[in-house]
Motif scaffolding. Structure first.
Motif, PDB file in Angstrom:
ATOM      1  N   LEU A   1     -15.125  27.639  26.730  1.00 39.79           N
ATOM      2  CA  LEU A   1     -15.975  27.194  27.832  1.00 39.79           C
ATOM      3  C   LEU A   1     -15.147  26.637  28.991  1.00 39.79           C
ATOM      4  CD1 LEU A   1     -18.904  25.516  25.872  1.00 39.79           C
ATOM      5  CD2 LEU A   1     -18.924  27.694  27.075  1.00 39.79           C
ATOM      6  N   LEU A   2     -14.081  25.937  28.666  1.00 37.68           N
ATOM      7  CA  LEU A   2     -13.236  25.380  29.718  1.00 37.68           C
ATOM      8  C   LEU A   2     -12.543  26.475  30.527  1.00 37.68           C
ATOM      9  CD1 LEU A   2     -11.601  22.336  27.865  1.00 37.68           C
ATOM     10  CD2 LEU A   2     -13.229  22.239  29.757  1.00 37.68           C
ATOM     11  N   HIS A   3     -12.187  27.572  29.859  1.00 39.21           N
ATOM     12  CA  HIS A   3     -11.474  28.653  30.531  1.00 39.21           C
ATOM     13  C   HIS A   3     -12.402  29.701  31.144  1.00 39.21           C
ATOM     14  CE1 HIS A   3      -8.101  27.014  28.098  1.00 39.21           C
ATOM     15  NE2 HIS A   3      -7.393  27.376  29.168  1.00 39.21           N
ATOM     16  N   ALA A   4     -13.677  29.687  30.776  1.00 40.67           N
ATOM     17  CA  ALA A   4     -14.621  30.664  31.338  1.00 40.67           C
ATOM     18  C   ALA A   4     -14.817  30.407  32.833  1.00 40.67           C
ATOM     19  CB  ALA A   4     -15.954  30.584  30.613  1.00 40.67           C
ATOM     20  N   LYS A   5     -14.876  31.488  33.600  1.00 33.45           N
ATOM     21  CA  LYS A   5     -15.082  31.348  35.041  1.00 33.45           C
ATOM     22  C   LYS A   5     -16.527  30.972  35.369  1.00 33.45           C
ATOM     23  CE  LYS A   5     -11.461  34.668  36.219  1.00 33.45           C
ATOM     24  NZ  LYS A   5     -11.147  35.984  36.846  1.00 33.45           N
TER      25      LYS A   5
ATOM     26  N   ALA B   1     -35.737  26.814  25.168  1.00 31.55           N
ATOM     27  CA  ALA B   1     -35.248  25.780  24.251  1.00 31.55           C
ATOM     28  C   ALA B   1     -33.732  25.761  24.112  1.00 31.55           C
ATOM     29  CB  ALA B   1     -35.896  25.978  22.889  1.00 31.55           C
ATOM     30  N   SER B   2     -33.106  26.928  23.948  1.00 32.42           N
ATOM     31  CA  SER B   2     -31.657  26.954  23.746  1.00 32.42           C
ATOM     32  C   SER B   2     -30.918  26.452  24.978  1.00 32.42           C
ATOM     33  CB  SER B   2     -31.197  28.370  23.388  1.00 32.42           C
ATOM     34  OG  SER B   2     -31.470  29.283  24.435  1.00 32.42           O
ATOM     35  N   GLY B   3     -31.383  26.840  26.157  1.00 31.96           N
ATOM     36  CA  GLY B   3     -30.734  26.414  27.389  1.00 31.96           C
ATOM     37  C   GLY B   3     -30.886  24.932  27.656  1.00 31.96           C
ATOM     38  N   VAL B   4     -32.053  24.400  27.349  1.00 34.03           N
ATOM     39  CA  VAL B   4     -32.271  22.961  27.513  1.00 34.03           C
ATOM     40  C   VAL B   4     -31.303  22.186  26.626  1.00 34.03           C
ATOM     41  CG1 VAL B   4     -33.912  21.081  27.129  1.00 34.03           C
ATOM     42  CG2 VAL B   4     -34.681  23.209  28.195  1.00 34.03           C
ATOM     43  N   TYR B   5     -31.118  22.670  25.404  1.00 34.30           N
ATOM     44  CA  TYR B   5     -30.177  22.018  24.479  1.00 34.30           C
ATOM     45  C   TYR B   5     -28.747  22.097  25.007  1.00 34.30           C
ATOM     46  CZ  TYR B   5     -27.040  21.508  20.509  1.00 34.30           C
ATOM     47  OH  TYR B   5     -25.994  21.130  19.691  1.00 34.30           O
ATOM     48  N   ILE B   6     -28.352  23.274  25.482  1.00 33.57           N
ATOM     49  CA  ILE B   6     -26.992  23.449  25.992  1.00 33.57           C
ATOM     50  C   ILE B   6     -26.727  22.517  27.167  1.00 33.57           C
ATOM     51  CG2 ILE B   6     -25.491  25.075  27.230  1.00 33.57           C
ATOM     52  CD1 ILE B   6     -26.688  27.262  25.378  1.00 33.57           C
ATOM     53  N   GLU B   7     -27.664  22.490  28.099  1.00 30.89           N
ATOM     54  CA  GLU B   7     -27.497  21.692  29.314  1.00 30.89           C
ATOM     55  C   GLU B   7     -27.502  20.192  29.034  1.00 30.89           C
ATOM     56  OE1 GLU B   7     -29.338  22.630  33.439  1.00 30.89           O
ATOM     57  OE2 GLU B   7     -30.746  21.267  32.451  1.00 30.89           O
TER      58      GLU B   7
ATOM     59  N   ASP C   1     -18.612  17.255  32.435  1.00 30.03           N
ATOM     60  CA  ASP C   1     -18.196  17.189  33.836  1.00 30.03           C
ATOM     61  C   ASP C   1     -17.369  18.406  34.242  1.00 30.03           C
ATOM     62  OD1 ASP C   1     -19.484  14.780  34.096  1.00 30.03           O
ATOM     63  OD2 ASP C   1     -17.687  13.569  33.731  1.00 30.03           O
ATOM     64  N   ASP C   2     -16.645  18.986  33.288  1.00 31.12           N
ATOM     65  CA  ASP C   2     -15.768  20.119  33.586  1.00 31.12           C
ATOM     66  C   ASP C   2     -16.537  21.423  33.758  1.00 31.12           C
ATOM     67  OD1 ASP C   2     -13.035  18.848  33.268  1.00 31.12           O
ATOM     68  OD2 ASP C   2     -13.891  18.406  31.310  1.00 31.12           O
ATOM     69  N   VAL C   3     -17.598  21.607  32.987  1.00 26.95           N
ATOM     70  CA  VAL C   3     -18.262  22.920  32.972  1.00 26.95           C
ATOM     71  C   VAL C   3     -19.553  22.978  33.784  1.00 26.95           C
ATOM     72  CG1 VAL C   3     -17.260  23.484  30.734  1.00 26.95           C
ATOM     73  CG2 VAL C   3     -19.544  22.465  30.829  1.00 26.95           C
ATOM     74  N   LYS C   4     -20.170  21.843  34.044  1.00 18.80           N
ATOM     75  CA  LYS C   4     -21.460  21.890  34.747  1.00 18.80           C
ATOM     76  C   LYS C   4     -21.402  22.572  36.117  1.00 18.80           C
ATOM     77  CE  LYS C   4     -24.983  19.072  32.822  1.00 18.80           C
ATOM     78  NZ  LYS C   4     -26.132  18.218  33.135  1.00 18.80           N
ATOM     79  N   PRO C   5     -20.331  22.405  36.884  1.00 19.85           N
ATOM     80  CA  PRO C   5     -20.292  23.086  38.192  1.00 19.85           C
ATOM     81  C   PRO C   5     -20.294  24.614  38.095  1.00 19.85           C
ATOM     82  CG  PRO C   5     -18.717  21.274  38.135  1.00 19.85           C
ATOM     83  CD  PRO C   5     -19.201  21.465  36.738  1.00 19.85           C
TER      84      PRO C   5
END
Length: 264
Positions: A139-143, A151-157, A168-172
């Motif tokens: 996830l850190l290296h993904a562009k 449901a799955s997206g709410v959990y991820i976010e 903080d690193d991936v939300k942008p």
């Protein structure tokens, strides 16, 4: 011997169901309006035609998320007064509709469990997500990262990024994708990786399924179904729910990446 006996019993149940359904079809056929969310849609698309052929009933189906602000979301469809005899959706979202009096108490039927998986564009290298650290590094290296508006997206976010310590690193570079399958925007190359329930990822062409996220941070979503208050055909709706949750439906459910309830 046990496998043979189970096979015979399953065939007997199937024949009994079909016989009863055909007998009912001679009495009266109905047009059932069904609302289904993405996670169970692939299984429903396999099972719905079988039910219709056996009973003589017809199924008018619309799709939409179990929650959210989009006009297609099942709660919003019901709020607008769209006709519905059956709703198939995330279990806790269905429970909310029951509490609000929009779905008949006692009509709830358990269907299947779904896990979160990840895809990349077809032809792209498959990253490692087999451990917490591997998932974190991927996830850190993904562009760019895409996830669903259900449901799955709410959990991820709200939870997964925090659990991995990388919020903080991936939300942008991460975005919730409304209405359409997450895998579709990965297939076009708009996003590098995508997360959604496995049953919603597998049917999409142009992507490679990487796998499910580690169990220690996994979120299992239960899908269930119910009959809305004011349904025009509650008896036929109950028959459909019984079939979707029946032993003979389990192979089709499993083939879509879901785990039928009771087979843990």
């Amino acid at each position: 011997m046990m496998r043979t006996l189970r096979s015979v019993l399953r065939k007997f149940v199937t024949v009994a169901f079909l016989a009863g359904a055909l007998a009912a079809a001679h009495v009266q056929s109905a047009e059932l309006h069904v609302m289904t969310s993405g996670g169970f849609t692939a299984a429903y698309q396999l099972l719905g035609p079988r039910f219709a052929a056996a009973t003589g009933n017809t199924l008018e189906t619309v799709q939409g998320p179990s929650m959210g602000k989009s006009a297609a979301a099942i709660p919003n469809r019901l709020a607008r007064g769209e006709p519905a005899d059956v709703v198939i959706m995330v279990g806790y979202a269905l429970d909310e509709l029951i509490k609000e009096g929009k779905v008949i108490p006692g009509s709830r039927v358990e269907l299947a469990d779904s896990r979160i998986g990840m895809v990349v564009r077809a032809g792209a290298p498959k990253p490692d997500i087999g451990s917490l650290d591997a998932l974190r590094q991927t996830l850190l290296h993904a562009k760019s990262i895409a996830y669903s508006d259900s449901a799955s997206g709410v959990y991820i976010e709200r939870e997964l990024f925090k659990k991995l310590g990388i919020e903080d690193d991936v939300k942008p570079k991460a975005k919730m994708i409304p209405r359409i399958p997450v895998a579709s925007v990965v297939a076009t190359g708009d996003y590098e990786v995508g997360f959604q329930q496995v049953s919603e990822l597998l049917p999409v062409k142009g992507v490679t399924f990487v796998g499910t996220i580690p169990e220690s941070v996994q979120s299992v979503t239960r899908f269930a179904a119910g009959i809305p208050a004011g349904a025009s055909h509650p008896q036929e709706a109950e028959q459909l729910l019984h079939y979707l949750a029946s032993p003979e439906a389990r192979p089709a459910v499993e083939s879509t990446g879901l785990q039928p309830v009771g087979e843990h």
